[in-house]
Design a protein around this motif. Structure first.
Motif, mmCIF file in Angstrom:
data_model
loop_
_atom_site.group_PDB
_atom_site.id
_atom_site.type_symbol
_atom_site.label_atom_id
_atom_site.label_comp_id
_atom_site.label_asym_id
_atom_site.label_seq_id
_atom_site.Cartn_x
_atom_site.Cartn_y
_atom_site.Cartn_z
ATOM 1 N N THR A 73 -34.605 20.171 4.551
ATOM 2 C CA THR A 73 -35.294 21.234 4.603
ATOM 3 C C THR A 73 -34.274 22.614 4.955
ATOM 4 O O THR A 73 -33.242 22.238 5.458
ATOM 5 N N THR A 74 -34.610 23.728 4.441
ATOM 6 C CA THR A 74 -33.754 24.946 4.783
ATOM 7 C C THR A 74 -34.308 25.412 6.103
ATOM 8 O O THR A 74 -35.271 25.093 6.522
ATOM 9 N N PRO A 75 -33.309 26.527 6.595
ATOM 10 C CA PRO A 75 -33.823 26.953 8.015
ATOM 11 C C PRO A 75 -35.387 27.721 7.639
ATOM 12 O O PRO A 75 -35.936 27.540 8.656
ATOM 13 N N ALA A 76 -35.599 28.081 6.767
ATOM 14 C CA ALA A 76 -36.865 28.923 6.636
ATOM 15 C C ALA A 76 -37.885 28.020 6.405
ATOM 16 O O ALA A 76 -39.009 28.169 7.078
ATOM 17 N N GLU A 77 -37.736 26.654 5.796
ATOM 18 C CA GLU A 77 -38.615 25.676 5.690
ATOM 19 C C GLU A 77 -38.990 25.074 7.198
ATOM 20 O O GLU A 77 -40.067 24.861 7.576
ATOM 21 N N ARG A 78 -37.708 24.946 8.075
ATOM 22 C CA ARG A 78 -37.982 24.510 9.101
ATOM 23 C C ARG A 78 -38.927 25.477 10.082
ATOM 24 O O ARG A 78 -39.614 24.867 11.040
ATOM 25 N N GLY A 79 -38.490 26.757 9.942
ATOM 26 C CA GLY A 79 -39.521 27.599 10.732
ATOM 27 C C GLY A 79 -40.901 27.841 10.246
ATOM 28 O O GLY A 79 -41.873 27.966 11.118
ATOM 29 N N ARG A 80 -41.272 27.357 9.147
ATOM 30 C CA ARG A 80 -42.557 27.265 8.885
ATOM 31 C C ARG A 80 -43.407 25.861 8.930
ATOM 32 O O ARG A 80 -44.495 25.752 8.805
ATOM 33 N N GLU A 81 -42.519 25.119 9.370
ATOM 34 C CA GLU A 81 -43.023 23.690 9.651
ATOM 35 C C GLU A 81 -43.929 23.055 8.452
ATOM 36 O O GLU A 81 -44.939 22.903 8.732
ATOM 37 N N PRO A 82 -43.262 22.990 7.392
ATOM 38 C CA PRO A 82 -43.958 22.421 6.071
ATOM 39 C C PRO A 82 -44.273 20.869 6.086
ATOM 40 O O PRO A 82 -45.026 20.456 5.453
ATOM 41 N N GLY A 83 -43.611 20.347 7.193
ATOM 42 C CA GLY A 83 -43.859 18.705 7.125
ATOM 43 C C GLY A 83 -43.528 17.954 5.864
ATOM 44 O O GLY A 83 -42.726 18.385 5.259
ATOM 45 N N PRO A 84 -44.359 16.916 5.598
ATOM 46 C CA PRO A 84 -44.305 16.115 4.520
ATOM 47 C C PRO A 84 -44.225 16.914 3.066
ATOM 48 O O PRO A 84 -43.713 16.472 2.377
ATOM 49 N N ALA A 85 -44.882 17.941 3.051
ATOM 50 C CA ALA A 85 -45.165 18.668 2.039
ATOM 51 C C ALA A 85 -43.910 19.228 1.210
ATOM 52 O O ALA A 85 -43.623 19.210 -0.001
ATOM 53 N N ALA A 86 -42.947 19.749 2.090
ATOM 54 C CA ALA A 86 -41.749 20.297 1.510
ATOM 55 C C ALA A 86 -40.965 19.267 0.885
ATOM 56 O O ALA A 86 -40.329 19.330 -0.091
ATOM 57 N N PHE A 87 -40.727 17.867 1.591
ATOM 58 C CA PHE A 87 -40.123 16.844 0.850
ATOM 59 C C PHE A 87 -40.654 16.410 -0.466
ATOM 60 O O PHE A 87 -40.216 16.416 -1.729
ATOM 61 N N SER A 88 -42.138 16.452 -0.665
ATOM 62 C CA SER A 88 -42.899 16.123 -1.838
ATOM 63 C C SER A 88 -42.768 17.065 -2.939
ATOM 64 O O SER A 88 -42.370 16.562 -3.910
ATOM 65 N N VAL A 89 -42.646 18.148 -2.515
ATOM 66 C CA VAL A 89 -42.387 19.552 -3.383
ATOM 67 C C VAL A 89 -40.879 19.455 -4.100
ATOM 68 O O VAL A 89 -40.902 19.361 -5.259
ATOM 69 N N LYS A 90 -40.052 19.035 -3.003
ATOM 70 C CA LYS A 90 -38.846 18.817 -3.775
ATOM 71 C C LYS A 90 -38.552 17.741 -4.601
ATOM 72 O O LYS A 90 -37.754 17.762 -5.654
ATOM 73 N N GLU A 91 -39.179 16.791 -4.110
ATOM 74 C CA GLU A 91 -39.005 15.435 -5.114
ATOM 75 C C GLU A 91 -39.586 15.689 -6.433
ATOM 76 O O GLU A 91 -39.277 15.085 -7.577
ATOM 77 N N SER A 92 -40.847 16.532 -6.676
ATOM 78 C CA SER A 92 -41.475 16.801 -7.813
ATOM 79 C C SER A 92 -40.512 17.583 -8.635
ATOM 80 O O SER A 92 -40.425 17.287 -9.866
ATOM 81 N N LEU A 93 -40.017 18.444 -8.127
ATOM 82 C CA LEU A 93 -38.883 19.234 -8.951
ATOM 83 C C LEU A 93 -37.745 18.378 -9.526
ATOM 84 O O LEU A 93 -37.473 18.492 -10.680
ATOM 85 N N ILE A 94 -37.237 17.618 -8.500
ATOM 86 C CA ILE A 94 -36.126 16.623 -9.036
ATOM 87 C C ILE A 94 -36.791 15.653 -10.209
ATOM 88 O O ILE A 94 -35.929 15.543 -11.232
ATOM 89 N N LYS A 95 -37.898 15.114 -10.035
ATOM 90 C CA LYS A 95 -38.509 14.237 -11.262
ATOM 91 C C LYS A 95 -38.799 15.108 -12.561
ATOM 92 O O LYS A 95 -38.737 14.607 -13.533
ATOM 93 N N ALA A 96 -39.278 16.472 -12.316
ATOM 94 C CA ALA A 96 -39.333 17.378 -13.508
ATOM 95 C C ALA A 96 -38.116 17.648 -14.428
ATOM 96 O O ALA A 96 -38.272 17.569 -15.283
ATOM 97 N N VAL A 97 -37.064 17.828 -13.559
ATOM 98 C CA VAL A 97 -35.851 18.040 -14.375
ATOM 99 C C VAL A 97 -35.166 16.721 -14.819
ATOM 100 O O VAL A 97 -34.134 16.669 -15.400
ATOM 101 N N GLY A 98 -35.587 15.571 -14.378
ATOM 102 C CA GLY A 98 -35.147 14.261 -14.799
ATOM 103 C C GLY A 98 -34.316 13.654 -13.827
ATOM 104 O O GLY A 98 -34.063 12.452 -13.676
#
Length: 99
Positions: A33-58
């Motif tokens: 996570t980025t410092p801003a993400e850690r400040g918002r405490e996104p939890g597992p959602a941030a990881f999932s969102v990032k995995e989705s983008l990686i899958k979308a671009v291949g």
């Protein structure tokens, strides 16, 4: 030529990500996570969102890091909200998993 629209879907077992975050502690958080993400405490959602983008671009391009993009939590509106709501309903119905 029509521009492509890429969509990535990542279904994660929330408990698995929570356990990994607990085991890895601050090291895991700083890596994923980025410092801003850690400040918002996104939890597992941030990881999932990032995995989705990686899958979308291949794949994750060489040199691309988890910090090159950031998960945000804000309400969607318009066509994107309608599309996401429809897709979430279909995924929940087909998988039996709450989204």
């Amino acid at each position: 030529m029509t521009a492509a629209v890429l969509v990535g879907v990542d279904i994660v077992e929330e408990d698995r990500i929570v356990r990994a975050a607990r085991r890895g502690g601050e090291v895991f958080a700083r890596r994923v996570t980025t410092p801003a993400e850690r400040g918002r405490e996104p939890g597992p959602a941030a990881f999932s969102v990032k995995e989705s983008l990686i899958k979308a671009v291949g794949s994750r391009p060489p040199g691309f890091s988890w910090h090159d993009f950031e998960a945000e939590s804000r309400p969607l509106s318009g066509w994107s909200a309608d599309l996401l709501e429809e897709a979430a309903g279909e995924l929940a119905a087909s998988t039996g998993l709450p989204l």
